[in-house]
Design a protein around this motif. Sequence first.
Motif, short mmCIF file in Angstrom:
data_model
loop_
_atom_site.label_atom_id
_atom_site.label_comp_id
_atom_site.label_asym_id
_atom_site.label_seq_id
_atom_site.Cartn_x
_atom_site.Cartn_y
_atom_site.Cartn_z
N VAL A 172 0.84 -1.20 0.00
CA VAL A 172 0.00 0.00 0.00
C VAL A 172 0.88 1.26 0.00
O VAL A 172 0.77 2.12 0.86
N ASN A 174 2.82 4.28 -2.91
CA ASN A 174 2.43 5.03 -4.11
C ASN A 174 2.62 4.23 -5.39
O ASN A 174 1.90 4.43 -6.36
N VAL A 175 3.62 3.33 -5.41
CA VAL A 175 3.81 2.52 -6.61
C VAL A 175 2.59 1.60 -6.82
O VAL A 175 2.12 1.42 -7.94
N ARG A 216 -0.88 -5.20 4.50
CA ARG A 216 -0.69 -6.20 5.57
C ARG A 216 -0.98 -5.60 6.95
O ARG A 216 -1.07 -6.32 7.93
N ARG A 217 -1.06 -4.26 7.00
CA ARG A 217 -1.47 -3.62 8.26
C ARG A 217 -2.76 -2.85 7.99
O ARG A 217 -3.34 -2.95 6.92
N GLU A 228 -2.43 11.22 -4.45
CA GLU A 228 -2.41 10.03 -5.30
C GLU A 228 -3.54 9.07 -4.92
O GLU A 228 -4.15 8.44 -5.78
N VAL A 336 6.09 -4.10 -3.09
CA VAL A 336 6.50 -4.01 -1.67
C VAL A 336 7.83 -3.27 -1.52
O VAL A 336 8.55 -3.44 -0.55
N THR A 383 12.96 5.69 -0.41
CA THR A 383 11.88 6.41 0.26
C THR A 383 11.82 7.85 -0.23
O THR A 383 12.78 8.36 -0.80
N GLY A 384 10.68 8.47 0.01
CA GLY A 384 10.52 9.90 -0.28
C GLY A 384 10.06 10.15 -1.70
O GLY A 384 10.06 9.27 -2.54
P1 NAP Z 1 6.80 2.04 -0.15
O1 NAP Z 1 6.25 3.41 -0.08
O2 NAP Z 1 7.95 1.71 0.74
O3 NAP Z 1 5.59 1.02 0.13
C1 NAP Z 1 5.82 -0.36 0.21
C2 NAP Z 1 4.58 -1.05 0.73
O4 NAP Z 1 4.81 -2.44 0.69
C3 NAP Z 1 4.21 -0.70 2.16
O5 NAP Z 1 2.82 -0.59 2.23
C4 NAP Z 1 4.69 -1.92 2.95
O6 NAP Z 1 3.93 -2.19 4.10
C5 NAP Z 1 4.41 -3.01 1.95
N1 NAP Z 1 5.18 -4.22 2.20
C6 NAP Z 1 6.52 -4.34 2.37
N2 NAP Z 1 6.84 -5.64 2.54
C7 NAP Z 1 5.69 -6.34 2.49
C8 NAP Z 1 5.37 -7.71 2.61
N3 NAP Z 1 6.32 -8.62 2.79
N4 NAP Z 1 4.07 -8.08 2.51
C9 NAP Z 1 3.11 -7.16 2.30
N5 NAP Z 1 3.34 -5.85 2.19
C10 NAP Z 1 4.63 -5.44 2.28
O7 NAP Z 1 7.33 1.65 -1.61
P2 NAP Z 1 6.84 2.04 -3.08
O8 NAP Z 1 5.37 2.11 -3.19
O9 NAP Z 1 7.60 1.11 -3.95
O10 NAP Z 1 7.39 3.52 -3.27
C11 NAP Z 1 8.79 3.80 -3.21
C12 NAP Z 1 8.99 5.31 -3.02
O11 NAP Z 1 8.63 6.01 -4.23
C13 NAP Z 1 8.11 5.87 -1.93
O12 NAP Z 1 8.81 6.84 -1.20
C14 NAP Z 1 6.97 6.50 -2.71
O13 NAP Z 1 6.29 7.54 -2.03
C15 NAP Z 1 7.70 7.02 -3.93
N6 NAP Z 1 6.74 7.19 -5.04
C16 NAP Z 1 6.06 8.36 -5.11
C17 NAP Z 1 5.12 8.56 -6.09
C18 NAP Z 1 4.36 9.85 -6.15
O14 NAP Z 1 4.63 10.76 -5.40
N7 NAP Z 1 3.38 9.98 -7.00
C19 NAP Z 1 4.85 7.55 -7.02
C20 NAP Z 1 5.56 6.35 -6.92
C21 NAP Z 1 6.50 6.18 -5.91
P3 NAP Z 1 4.50 -1.92 5.58
O15 NAP Z 1 4.36 -0.44 5.80
O16 NAP Z 1 3.64 -2.75 6.45
O17 NAP Z 1 5.95 -2.36 5.55
#
Ligand code: NAP
Length: 478
Positions: A172, A174-175, A216-217, A228, A336, A383-384
């Motif tokens: 959950v 942004n990706v 998962r939470r 978004e 994830v 992150t970020g």
């Molecule tokens: P993310 O923000 O770190 O989210 C990862 C998600 O995966 C979290 O909800 C996490 O839950 C979950 N997760 C991790 N391990 C898991 C598991 N084993 N089983 C189930 N769920 C699991 O990563 P992301 O979405 O890839 O984004 C990467 C970065 O790019 C972020 O900083 C994001 O804000 C940024 N981004 C920004 C934009 C935008 O601004 N439009 C667009 C795309 C990406 P837990 O919290 O429980 O660990």
Amino acid sequence: MSAGERPFVVAIIGAGPSGIYAAEALSQQTDVPVSVAVLDRLPVPFGLVRYGVAPDHHSIRSIRNTLERTLEKSGVRFYGDVTIGSDLTIDELRGVVDAVIYAYGAGTDRRLGIDGEDLFGSIAAPEFVAWYCGHPDVHPDIDRVAARGPDTQAERAARLIATTRSAVVVGVGNVALDVARVLIKSVDQLADTDMADDVMASLAKKTVTDVHILGRRGPAYTAFTTKELRELGQLPDVDVIIDPADLELDGSSRAVVEQDKVAARNMAVMNGWAAAPPTGAPRRIHFHFWTRPIAISGDGQVEAVHTERTRIDSDGYVQGTGETDSIPAQLVVRSVGYKGTQLPGVPFDAATGRVPHSEGRVIRDGEFSADEYVTGWIKRGPTGVIGTNKSDAVETVTSLIADIHDGAVQAVHSIEELDELLAGRDIHPLGMPAWHRIDAAEIELGESHGRRRTTLAHRSELLAAAEDHDSDAAAARP
Ligand code: NAP
């Protein structure tokens, strides 16, 4: 810079936002003269701004214009199509520049560690995103396809898109939202993007009617930004479905929402959806909180995702409750998070997936390295938002400039040494003129079929567009 003062030569590895923001910070400071080489293994600059930001997010993608201006500045040069680790080793590069800044990002995916994760139909979000953004790694050239067999990542994604009705997106962040939008939007709703022709042709065959997003939470613990998240509820012909019971807050969730404004805003958006009855729209996004995948099953390809209900224990850890369920699905996108990998010869902490550092100064064999710095995702983790890389780069460049003042980094080399090393290896980097030719070719291709631009996804297409026919013709003249 006073006349005759020798510039410090800084090589930045990675021409994504973090690397280009480091180039910007270097070129904006006036303390010391610098000559900056921004290297990238791809023929084009911009990293995740081109190959990660969702193609329907035009305003975020337009950050490219700012990044482009930095690469055009005097004292900054782009060296595209140069791979550190194969074209040059890191030590060879360090031998011809005064300092290096690692800004090569976090290029791979984290694993779920569950059965069925590698079934056909289970795909990591970084790969899926790279597919719809037209990354050449996922869209290999025909000769490479022949060598590898017909089932390229791009072809797998295309087959999946054409046969999936129900998709599960795990995570959950942004990706996950980007992936869910691309999966659920109709191809007409994606026409105003620069997606590659192959990708648009595949999306035109899309059969997805339901996307299930698993957290998962609880809903208080999402990593979404509210803008978004809200966007999902504004998609025409799509209902967003959440069980109101999933939105009830326990004590720890309530504390999170009270302290975290983004969590509170996200809760308000989701409560609004849960309160609205479904409209009977032809496509749906379902949120499932307190739900983790425990296995993916199917006969040779994904048929179902098996889930377990969760709760948070008194120490704040996610625990399974033993209550299980399953969601029929033909596609699972594991969203994830990204993970950093090691560049050969560069210090790396496998546990964190980052280059070890303090304030951007790289730690090699337990000590500060005299000429190595790091910024971006490979420094702080994935992150970020894009802008986070700007302040991150400023911290790193501030450390570098301080070290120059202290005499720890000295101006010994010239940018010509790098050019000579590359020329001696018959490596011909693509610079900004080549990018402008690629840019013009993508715009021309797009406009030829009524779009604003069309991404060239294959490396051979990029290289062909980059060729300077005028100067080639001039060179051929007797
Ligand atoms: P993310 O923000 O770190 O989210 C990862 C998600 O995966 C979290 O909800 C996490 O839950 C979950 N997760 C991790 N391990 C898991 C598991 N084993 N089983 C189930 N769920 C699991 O990563 P992301 O979405 O890839 O984004 C990467 C970065 O790019 C972020 O900083 C994001 O804000 C940024 N981004 C920004 C934009 C935008 O601004 N439009 C667009 C795309 C990406 P837990 O919290 O429980 O660990």
